[in-house]
Design a protein around this motif. Structure first.
Motif, mmCIF file in Angstrom:
data_model
loop_
_atom_site.group_PDB
_atom_site.id
_atom_site.type_symbol
_atom_site.label_atom_id
_atom_site.label_comp_id
_atom_site.label_asym_id
_atom_site.label_seq_id
_atom_site.Cartn_x
_atom_site.Cartn_y
_atom_site.Cartn_z
ATOM 1 N N LEU A 88 34.871 43.235 33.795
ATOM 2 C CA LEU A 88 35.988 43.568 34.676
ATOM 3 C C LEU A 88 36.225 45.064 34.737
ATOM 4 O O LEU A 88 36.592 45.617 35.786
ATOM 5 N N LEU A 89 36.021 45.738 33.620
ATOM 6 C CA LEU A 89 36.207 47.190 33.592
ATOM 7 C C LEU A 89 35.201 47.868 34.515
ATOM 8 O O LEU A 89 35.541 48.791 35.264
ATOM 9 N N PRO A 95 33.678 49.758 44.354
ATOM 10 C CA PRO A 95 34.351 49.346 45.600
ATOM 11 C C PRO A 95 34.026 47.898 45.955
ATOM 12 O O PRO A 95 32.857 47.523 46.049
ATOM 13 N N GLY A 96 35.080 47.098 46.127
ATOM 14 C CA GLY A 96 34.877 45.686 46.445
ATOM 15 C C GLY A 96 34.338 44.868 45.293
ATOM 16 O O GLY A 96 33.887 43.736 45.493
ATOM 17 N N GLY A 97 34.406 45.420 44.080
ATOM 18 C CA GLY A 97 33.797 44.752 42.931
ATOM 19 C C GLY A 97 34.460 43.440 42.570
ATOM 20 O O GLY A 97 33.785 42.427 42.362
ATOM 21 N N ILE A 98 35.797 43.423 42.500
ATOM 22 C CA ILE A 98 36.508 42.212 42.113
ATOM 23 C C ILE A 98 36.351 41.102 43.154
ATOM 24 O O ILE A 98 36.029 39.963 42.808
ATOM 25 N N PRO A 99 36.556 41.379 44.461
ATOM 26 C CA PRO A 99 36.327 40.314 45.451
ATOM 27 C C PRO A 99 34.897 39.772 45.429
ATOM 28 O O PRO A 99 34.680 38.562 45.533
ATOM 29 N N ARG A 258 45.966 41.880 37.643
ATOM 30 C CA ARG A 258 46.627 42.427 36.462
ATOM 31 C C ARG A 258 45.632 42.606 35.312
ATOM 32 O O ARG A 258 45.644 43.630 34.621
ATOM 33 N N ALA A 259 44.752 41.582 35.121
ATOM 34 C CA ALA A 259 43.758 41.683 34.051
ATOM 35 C C ALA A 259 42.806 42.842 34.289
ATOM 36 O O ALA A 259 42.438 43.570 33.355
ATOM 37 N N ALA A 260 42.406 43.052 35.558
ATOM 38 C CA ALA A 260 41.503 44.163 35.881
ATOM 39 C C ALA A 260 42.195 45.505 35.677
ATOM 40 O O ALA A 260 41.592 46.459 35.162
ATOM 41 N N ARG A 261 43.479 45.613 36.080
ATOM 42 C CA ARG A 261 44.214 46.873 35.922
ATOM 43 C C ARG A 261 44.400 47.236 34.459
ATOM 44 O O ARG A 261 44.387 48.411 34.094
ATOM 45 N N ARG A 262 44.590 46.229 33.619
ATOM 46 C CA ARG A 262 44.864 46.478 32.211
ATOM 47 C C ARG A 262 43.618 46.858 31.429
ATOM 48 O O ARG A 262 43.722 47.351 30.297
ATOM 49 N N GLY A 265 38.592 51.572 28.713
ATOM 50 C CA GLY A 265 37.593 51.770 27.667
ATOM 51 C C GLY A 265 38.185 51.650 26.278
ATOM 52 O O GLY A 265 37.560 51.085 25.370
ATOM 53 N N SER A 266 39.401 52.154 26.093
ATOM 54 C CA SER A 266 40.027 52.097 24.771
ATOM 55 C C SER A 266 40.366 50.656 24.386
ATOM 56 O O SER A 266 40.193 50.255 23.232
ATOM 57 N N ARG A 267 40.862 49.885 25.346
ATOM 58 C CA ARG A 267 41.161 48.476 25.066
ATOM 59 C C ARG A 267 39.882 47.713 24.696
ATOM 60 O O ARG A 267 39.880 46.897 23.772
#
Length: 283
Positions: A88-89, A95-99, A258-262, A265-267
């Protein structure tokens, strides 16, 4: 949008090839089919009040459960695992990765579902004279119930996968309620043999209606006398599955965003360190 669909379909084809070339993944799907067939072989007698073999009811129930399992067990595990691996990171920066990712996962789920269902029905028909649709109407009902059933559980599975903590906990948290629904939704024995309160609770969830819709497509019309309402209730099947599909999409889209925004790299590094300390990953 065209590029998103093209990228998603290409990713889906790659993931499907990986699935077909993975003996471990394929054995898991084959095991489900084998378990259903073994149970059907040892089930005797007829559905109460009919001349329909009880083994046929069990096979149809397992067909519904396979659809349910792919959406609510397999898909969340895939999403949680890929989130832990940083997929997800990486997609968030594309661009357009999640869809495109969602298109690929939808394609993979549809292929898994079609393969499992076709294999179960074909092998059951050959080995134990299992049920098949009767005429064009039966095939049409099988198609729309399967489609609506997937729409009801896949978005919900994606929403669950977006919030579960890690792959191991995901399996533990999902399997218990899923198995409970297997035995309370009329998939392995007629729901009329269950207490009325249990029937009412099971009727809230999609598995009961998926199984009932598939029974209407695969079993003779005489079997409907064993249903709680004495009929297939196909309008109610469509209504409940549509309601779950809408609810799933309303939950899945914001939760996946929300999961993608959160993700950061540190997480990701923190999760890997924690997993390594607990022995889940090599140090």
């Amino acid at each position: 949008m065209t590029n998103v669909w093209r990228a998603g379909l290409q990713r889906g084809r790659i993931e499907l090839r990986h699935l077909l070339r993975s003996p471990k993944e394929m054995s898991g799907h084959l095991t489900n089919v084998v378990v259903a067939l073994v149970i059907a072989v040892y089930v005797t007698g007829d559905v109460p009040g009919t001349h329909v073999p009880m083994a046929h009811l069990v096979l149809v129930g397992f067909a519904a459960y396979l659809l349910f399992q792919i959406g609510l067990v397999n898909l969340p595990q895939i999403l949680v695992t890929e989130r832990e691996e940083g997929t997800l990171l990486r997609l968030r920066a594309t661009p357009g990765g999640i869809p495109a990712y969602l298109v690929a996962k939808s394609m993979l789920v549809v292929a898994m579902t079609a393969g499992n269902l076709a294999l179960l029905l074909a092998v059951a028909a050959l080995l134990v004279d299992g049920p098949l649709p009767h005429g064009p109407g039966g095939w049409l009902t099988l198609l729309w119930v399967t489609t609506l059933g997937l729409l009801a559980v896949v978005p919900l599975g994606a929403a669950i996968g977006a919030v579960l903590p890690n792959p191991r906990e995901a399996l533990a948290l999902i399997m218990l309620p899923t198995m409970a629904l297997l035995f309370t939704s009329g998939t392995v024995f007629p729901s009329t043999s269950l207490p009325v309160p249990v029937q009412q609770v099971a009727a809230v969830f999609p598995l009961k209606w998926m199984a009932q819709g598939l029974r209407s497509a695969l079993l003779p019309d005489a079997a409907r006398t064993a249903e709680a309402a004495g009929s297939w209730e196909l309008p109610m099947v469509a209504l409940v599955l549509t309601a779950w599909a809408v609810l799933g999409f309303l939950l899945a889209v914001p939760l996946l965003r929300r999961a993608a925004r959160r993700e950061s790299g540190s997480r990701l590094s923190a999760r890997h360190r924690k997993a390594a300390q607990s022995g889940a990953l090599p140090t």
